[in-house]
Design an enzyme around this catalytic site. Structure first.
Site, PDB file in Angstrom:
ATOM      1  N   LYS A 280       0.843  -1.193   0.000  1.00  0.00           N
ATOM      2  CA  LYS A 280       0.000   0.000   0.000  1.00  0.00           C
ATOM      3  C   LYS A 280       0.880   1.246   0.000  1.00  0.00           C
ATOM      4  CE  LYS A 280      -4.300   1.574   2.154  1.00  0.00           C
ATOM      5  NZ  LYS A 280      -5.293   1.325   3.222  1.00  0.00           N
ATOM      6  N   GLU A 363     -18.891  -4.327  11.542  1.00  0.00           N
ATOM      7  CA  GLU A 363     -19.720  -3.479  12.393  1.00  0.00           C
ATOM      8  C   GLU A 363     -20.764  -4.266  13.178  1.00  0.00           C
ATOM      9  OE1 GLU A 363     -17.884  -1.036   9.223  1.00  0.00           O
ATOM     10  OE2 GLU A 363     -19.072  -2.882   9.193  1.00  0.00           O
ATOM     11  N   ARG A 391     -25.039  -0.824   8.779  1.00  0.00           N
ATOM     12  CA  ARG A 391     -24.848  -2.241   8.460  1.00  0.00           C
ATOM     13  C   ARG A 391     -25.204  -3.139   9.650  1.00  0.00           C
ATOM     14  NH1 ARG A 391     -20.490  -3.201   4.602  1.00  0.00           N
ATOM     15  NH2 ARG A 391     -19.276  -4.327   6.140  1.00  0.00           N
TER      16      ARG A 391
END
Length: 620
Positions: A280, A363, A391
């Site tokens: 990344k 979540e 969610r």
């Protein structure tokens, strides 16, 4: 950028000789850095998938083949290579390119993607539709390893392996989601390795046998023997146990190896996982050293890597206050779903690591775990963006609210959010949280109020409580306190009821209308559930007219509830105007333009009040 200037479509990319691809990748990174430094956006993740994106477009035709991103913030290179290079300077701007895949934007964008862990489910649905209709196209689900912390991914992996449907799951493994990945899945992937030389040998061996008489039978026989030995002596990979073939790991920064792996996977005609290792932030030193800081970055100086600093934010004010409270109250725990820095919890995590829990992109699990903590006497505070908290709606009801457990939800990025568009707007939490019995909802309008309300929520409120606040900084209203309803400004002609930072719009409206001789009374709600209807009714009886202003969706919003309660209480008013976001999904862009689009900016509110007063004076 000699090479990139000649690439305006995937066909241009396919026409390039292999030896030009490293130069193209270097130019793509330079193009990304130059543009994102001006617009802001998701830089580190896109720098990491340059070679992978090039390889995908060398092997597949995404105008017909279906490429599904899992969390689409890694789609920038894909957009550049599919005809949107010349519009890239409009990225995340109002009316410009979306920062996520958007089917309305291009035939190359197969599916919208802003929340994690859904790509395999979507891809399997598309693969099954292909089988039903007899169509011919490849299905590729591109997911980051962070998405594997979400439970939906495992439901889909299990079904995909059982189905036998040809589809390719590219697992982009960079060891991070936004911050470093956590949990058993991350540790598993770090051990999940197959030598590239072995993969190449296996591919050559299969091709050789296919050319010989009875070669396929021989390959099948030896493959079965190998599998039996492997299952007896070695531990089979998680993916293979689910019925998926596994290829990898593959060097994610070698276009040639990536291309070969994808072509091999395409030829296997079944569900395949291609495990790709990437870095990344690759190619830009500041992003390589601190990729979490360049996940979603504001415009920045390329030479220094320093982003524009907008000062203190609601998120940082929340984190600072929670850390202060936790110093005196050892029951307090903080939970994040891979968003520690975004929600202001970095300081808490450093000071109280034993009471800080990063559950990954999960979540629903976070909410239910918080319920378990609360059931045993802890005081959990779960900080999540509004768009991501939605969610976990079932867990909010079933695991927290029914039992009346004392869990605090810090609902960050509530209301309109700049840049990221439809998938990230926090426009639904008022409706879905107010629908839950026993849920107290606090709406601070300033940093001081946020601090006071957080202390109040922890110490004085029973049952579940949500504190919702926007992204960014406060406005001109900077007072503290905890008031269910507060008269901020007295008036005689009109009542404006609002909450949160919309108080700043209401104050501006009152000042503008005062120059026209219109006297506006402002009632600011600090608590929107339960709502203090008596304070509102008293003001409406005085002014005779009401406007409810809120930066949320109208359906299920506070305005509807207030209007219904006033009617039930037989509180007479000459007019009631509900000003809220229209029932639509709002695109990316700056918040001021989005408020104009929603019709909740100060000019729109002033016009609505003037028009209503004119009509009241002239009924004809």
């Amino acid at each position: 950028m000699d090479i990139l200037d000649r690439v305006d479509s995937p066909s241009d990319l396919k026409a390039l000789p292999d030896e030009k691809l490293p130069e193209l990748c270097a130019e793509l990174r330079e193009f990304l850095i130059q543009n994102v430094s001006k617009t802001g956006g998701h830089l580190a993740s896109n720098l990491g998938v340059v070679e992978l994106s090039v390889a995908i477009h060398r092997v597949f035709d995404t105008s017909t083949d279906r490429l599904i991103f899992d969390v689409g913030h890694q789609c920038y290179v894909h957009k550049i290579l599919t005809g949107r290079k010349n519009r890239f300077h409009t990225l995340r701007q109002f009316g410009g390119l979306s920062g996520f895949p958007r089917p309305e934007e291009s035939a190359h964008d197969a599916f919208i993607a802003g929340h994690a862990s859904n790509s395999i489910s979507v891809g399997l649905g598309m693969a099954r539709a292909r089988t039903i209709t007899g169509a011919e196209f490849s299905v590729i689900a591109l997911m980051g390893d962070g998405a594997l912390t979400g439970g939906l991914a495992y439901e889909a992996l299990s079904d995909a392996g059982e189905s036998g449907e040809p589809m390719i799951i590219i697992l982009n493994d960079n060891g991070m989601s936004i911050t470093n990945n956590v949990g058993g899945v991350s540790r598993y992937l770090s051990r999940q390795r197959m030598k590239p030389s072995y993969a190449a040998f296996k591919r050559r061996y299969r091709k050789l046998l296919e050319k010989l008489p009875c070669g396929k039978a021989i390959y099948k026989f030896t493959h079965n023997i190998k599998s039996a030995i492997k299952e007896t002596i070695l531990h089979c990979s998680m993916f293979e146990e689910m019925g998926l073939q596994y290829i990898g790991p593959v060097d994610g920064h070698n276009v040639s190896r990536l291309t070969s792996a994808l072509e091999w996977a395409k030829g296997l005609k079944g569900p395949v996982v291609v495990h790709v290792i990437t870095q990344k932030g690759r190619g830009y030193a500041p992003a390589e050293s601190s990729p979490e800081d360049y996940h979603g970055v504001a415009p920045f100086d390329i030479n220094t890597g320093i982003a524009d600093n907008n000062g203190n934010t609601f998120s940082s004010a929340f984190g600072q206050t929670l850390t202060e409270i936790a110093e005196c109250d050892h029951r307090i725990c903080a939970i994040t779903a891979s968003m520690a820095s975004g929600t202001g919890l970095t300081g808490f995590a450093e000071q109280f690591p034993e009471r800080f829990f990063d559950v990954g992109i999960a979540e629903g699990h976070a909410v239910t775990m918080a319920a378990g903590l609360a059931a045993q006497g802890a005081v959990p505070v779960f900080a999540a963006y509004s768009t991501f908290l939605q969610r976990s709606y079932d867990m909010l009801i079933h695991d927290v609210a029914i039992s009346g457990l004392h869990v605090i939800f810090a609902v960050d990025r509530a209301g309109l959010v700049p840049g990221d568009g439809e998938t990230h707007q926090g426009m639904f939490d008022v409706a879905y949280l107010r629908s839950i019995p026993g849920m107290t909802i606090l709406c601070p309008a300033s940093f001081a109020e946020l601090s006071d309300m957080l202390r109040y929520a922890i110490a004085d409120v029973e049952g579940p409580v949500a504190i919702r606040y926007p992204r960014g900084g406060e406005g001109e209203y900077k007072f503290g306190g905890i008031d269910s309803a507060k008269c901020v400004r007295e008036g005689r002609d009109y009542t404006i009821v609002t909450y949160g930072i919309s108080i700043n719009t209401a104050i501006n409206v009152a000042e503008i209308l005062s120059r026209d001789g219109i006297s506006v009374e402002i009632i600011k709600l600090g608590i929107i559930s339960p709502v203090d209807i008596d304070a509102i009714a008293d003001s409406v009886r005085k002014t005779g007219r009401l406007l409810v202003l809120e930066e949320s969706m109208g359906s299920g919003g506070l305005g509807e509830s207030i209007a219904a309660k006033l009617a039930a209480n037989k509180t007479n008013s000459q007019s009631i105007i509900l000003m809220h976001a229209e029932d639509m999904f709002y695109p990316g862009g700056d918040v001021e333009n989005l408020r104009v689009l929603a019709g909740i900016d100060k000019e729109s509110v002033c016009d609505a009040i003037r028009r209503d007063l004119r009509n009241g004076q002239n009924p004809a």
